[in-house]
Design a protein around this motif. Structure first.
Motif, PDB file in Angstrom:
ATOM      1  N   GLU A  89     -23.081  49.480 -43.965  1.00  0.00           N
ATOM      2  CA  GLU A  89     -22.736  49.950 -42.622  1.00  0.00           C
ATOM      3  C   GLU A  89     -23.189  51.380 -42.367  1.00  0.00           C
ATOM      4  OE1 GLU A  89     -18.572  49.160 -42.421  1.00  0.00           O
ATOM      5  OE2 GLU A  89     -18.852  47.000 -42.102  1.00  0.00           O
ATOM      6  N   TYR A 114     -26.244  52.185 -42.720  1.00  0.00           N
ATOM      7  CA  TYR A 114     -27.637  52.032 -42.306  1.00  0.00           C
ATOM      8  C   TYR A 114     -27.707  51.246 -41.001  1.00  0.00           C
ATOM      9  CZ  TYR A 114     -28.880  53.525 -47.031  1.00  0.00           C
ATOM     10  OH  TYR A 114     -29.021  54.248 -48.197  1.00  0.00           O
ATOM     11  N   ASP A 115     -28.752  51.518 -40.220  1.00  0.00           N
ATOM     12  CA  ASP A 115     -28.938  50.793 -38.965  1.00  0.00           C
ATOM     13  C   ASP A 115     -29.189  49.314 -39.220  1.00  0.00           C
ATOM     14  OD1 ASP A 115     -28.616  53.107 -37.486  1.00  0.00           O
ATOM     15  OD2 ASP A 115     -30.776  53.544 -37.428  1.00  0.00           O
ATOM     16  N   LYS A 116     -29.964  49.018 -40.251  1.00  0.00           N
ATOM     17  CA  LYS A 116     -30.300  47.639 -40.599  1.00  0.00           C
ATOM     18  C   LYS A 116     -30.223  47.489 -42.106  1.00  0.00           C
ATOM     19  CE  LYS A 116     -34.399  47.933 -38.795  1.00  0.00           C
ATOM     20  NZ  LYS A 116     -34.336  49.282 -38.218  1.00  0.00           N
ATOM     21  N   ASP A 136     -33.186  48.636 -44.207  1.00  0.00           N
ATOM     22  CA  ASP A 136     -33.407  50.068 -44.424  1.00  0.00           C
ATOM     23  C   ASP A 136     -32.859  50.518 -45.773  1.00  0.00           C
ATOM     24  OD1 ASP A 136     -34.589  50.283 -41.948  1.00  0.00           O
ATOM     25  OD2 ASP A 136     -32.760  50.935 -40.930  1.00  0.00           O
ATOM     26  N   THR A 187     -27.044  39.556 -44.920  1.00  0.00           N
ATOM     27  CA  THR A 187     -27.093  39.364 -43.467  1.00  0.00           C
ATOM     28  C   THR A 187     -26.158  38.278 -42.942  1.00  0.00           C
ATOM     29  OG1 THR A 187     -29.022  37.929 -43.822  1.00  0.00           O
ATOM     30  CG2 THR A 187     -29.446  40.232 -43.259  1.00  0.00           C
ATOM     31  N   ASP A 231     -38.542  44.284 -40.137  1.00  0.00           N
ATOM     32  CA  ASP A 231     -37.222  44.820 -39.788  1.00  0.00           C
ATOM     33  C   ASP A 231     -36.114  43.821 -40.066  1.00  0.00           C
ATOM     34  OD1 ASP A 231     -38.157  47.278 -38.957  1.00  0.00           O
ATOM     35  OD2 ASP A 231     -38.427  46.661 -36.872  1.00  0.00           O
ATOM     36  N   ASP A 232     -36.492  42.581 -40.343  1.00  0.00           N
ATOM     37  CA  ASP A 232     -35.516  41.513 -40.580  1.00  0.00           C
ATOM     38  C   ASP A 232     -35.483  41.211 -42.081  1.00  0.00           C
ATOM     39  OD1 ASP A 232     -33.869  39.322 -40.660  1.00  0.00           O
ATOM     40  OD2 ASP A 232     -35.004  38.137 -39.206  1.00  0.00           O
TER      41      ASP A 232
END
Length: 453
Positions: free
Chosen positions: A11, A13-15, A18, A265, A294-295
């Motif tokens: 949490e 990190y943005d993603k 990352d 995820t 990014d995924d």
């Protein structure tokens, strides 16, 4: 934060991607002596005479005991347990609810109702979590790798590989060895000390002429067993292997290493991420290479993608079965070897050493060229992405640089020419082992068979 969970760390990190690709990860660490003589002779030994590796330090061993052991393993693993028991072994693997791999390890049947899981901790963590939330009647004990614990190890573990390994073992044993099938287990003595052994091949080309045994016993017998092997090996040219040779050996034999754990995820995995520590294996996991997305789910892999389709059995219910059954008839990636072009490799090495910082290629280390826990380099054909290059390096037996890759069915053709993109985007990610650099293309040739033997 000593008590931070994996979920709490994510949490920050943005993603999720990352944290794994761009976090300040250190270089992959080598858990024991880098070389005993020199890695070139150590690599050559597993094809010419025999090599002896000490595996006593770098793997976790998790012991599971109790009446529900087999039920727990069957409920979590994609393997069949119809004929499992004492002195049986499996390449054990577990998937998430989405059918993607969480991890793999080696499962040893020690006694009726007692097993051990040996390898990186992703598999054992998932199994322990399911045991706790599912109320299974088992007892779980960890013997953690040396780097993660001050406690002495419970067992030693040696690996001997090569065409003369059988001669050495029989001399140290004092007679013929018990017959073993591939991935079969047995018990005998070495130098008078009782040992257990698993037959498999982690170096060179598989086959009866290149015998490989993983041998283990109580740590109190470690020196006795080692001396018996070394003494017997003098006549046959036995060579002790260090970490550089050991970690490069699997590329020859086709070991794709570990998957990116499919846990970061899926909302159904949130409770598990809250259970996992924020400083454990899954939190320190790193991804390197030119494939950038990014995924994070683009980095997940199914058992078929990693050449484990033959292990997957639908003869039992297990976590991820429904998702895997839904895609079992779809096209899957194939494992291949990529032989890198010598001229392109030379160009990369020259650039990484002599071009100004920021304009040179990513340093190509050898014999092991990985700079993250897993490598994800683009494989292109006519500028189209056709797969991912993973473990890469150099061995004297191949006589050049090469890698293992997962490519689409149309690309898995002997002799097909492809391109590997070496280096990361935008000058490199934030991993501590990544210097500022530019990407280079390396031509490579596909082989569906090992490049040695």
């Amino acid at each position: 934060m000593a008590h931070e969970s994996l979920q709490a760390r994510l949490e920050r990190y943005d993603k999720p991607v990352d944290m794994l690709r761009n976090g300040p990860h250190k270089l992959f660490s080598l858990a024991y002596a880098r070389q005993h003589s020199n890695w070139r002779d150590e690599q050559a030994a597993w094809m010419q005479t025999a090599v002896l590796f000490d595996q006593s330090n770098h793997m976790n061993e998790t012991y599971i005991k109790g009446p529900d052991v087999v039920r727990l393993l069957s409920d979590t693993g994609i393997n069949s347990f119809a004929k499992f028991g004492r002195n049986k072994a499996k390449q054990f693997m577990v998937c998430g609810y989405d059918g993607n791999l969480i991890g793999t390890c080696v499962l040893f049947g020690l006694e009726d109702g007692e097993v051990s899981l040996v390898g990186p901790s992703a598999c054992a963590n998932w199994v322990q979590y399911q045991a706790e939330i599912g109320g299974y009647d088992v007892e779980i004990t960890w013997d953690r790798r040396t780097a993660d614990s001050d406690a002495p190890r419970r067992t030693y573990r040696y690996e001997i590989e090569g065409p003369l390994a059988k001669n050495i073992l029989e001399k140290a044993h004092g007679g013929p060895l018990p017959e073993m099938k591939f991935f079969g287990m047995s018990e005998f003595t070495l130098g008078g000390a009782p040992v257990r052994a698993l037959k498999h091949t982690m170096a060179g080309a598989p086959g009866d002429d290149n015998m490989g045994l993983e041998i283990w016993g109580p740590v109190e017998d470690a020196q006795r067993c080692l001396e018996a092997l070394l003494t017997a090996g003098e006549e046959f040219g036995l060579v002790r292997g260090g970490a550089l040779a050991y970690y490069s050996s699997g590329i020859e034999s086709g070991y794709l290493s570990q998957p990116v754990p499919a846990i970061y995820t899926d909302e159904r995995m949130k409770a598990y991420r809250e259970w996992l520590p924020g400083d454990g294996y899954e939190a320190k996991f790193s991804i390197g290479g030119s494939f950038a997305s990014d995924d994070l789910e683009d980095y997940y892999r199914t058992p078929w993608d990693m050449d484990y389709g033959h292990i997957l059995k639908f003869d039992h219910d297990f976590i991820g079965r429904e998702a895997l059954e839904a895609v079992k008839d779809e096209p899957h990636s194939r494992k291949v070897w990529l032989r890198w072009n010598d001229d392109d490799v030379t160009r990369v090495i020259r650039s990484s050493l002599f071009d100004p910082r920021g304009t040179g290629a990513k340093f190509l280390d050898y014999p092991l060229s990985r700079y993250a826990r897993v490598q994800f380099d683009q494989v292109l054909a006519h500028d189209e992405l056709v797969g991912i290059s993973t473990l890469c390096g150099y061995t004297v037996n191949v006589g050049g640089f090469f890698s293992l890759a997962m490519v689409d069915q149309e690309t898995a053709v002997d002799g097909k020419e492809v391109t590997v993109v070496w280096g990361e985007e935008n000058g490199g990610t934030g991993k501590l082992g990544v210097e500022q650099h530019v990407q280079f293309e390396i031509r490579a040739t596909v082989s569906t068979k090992t490049l040695v033997g």
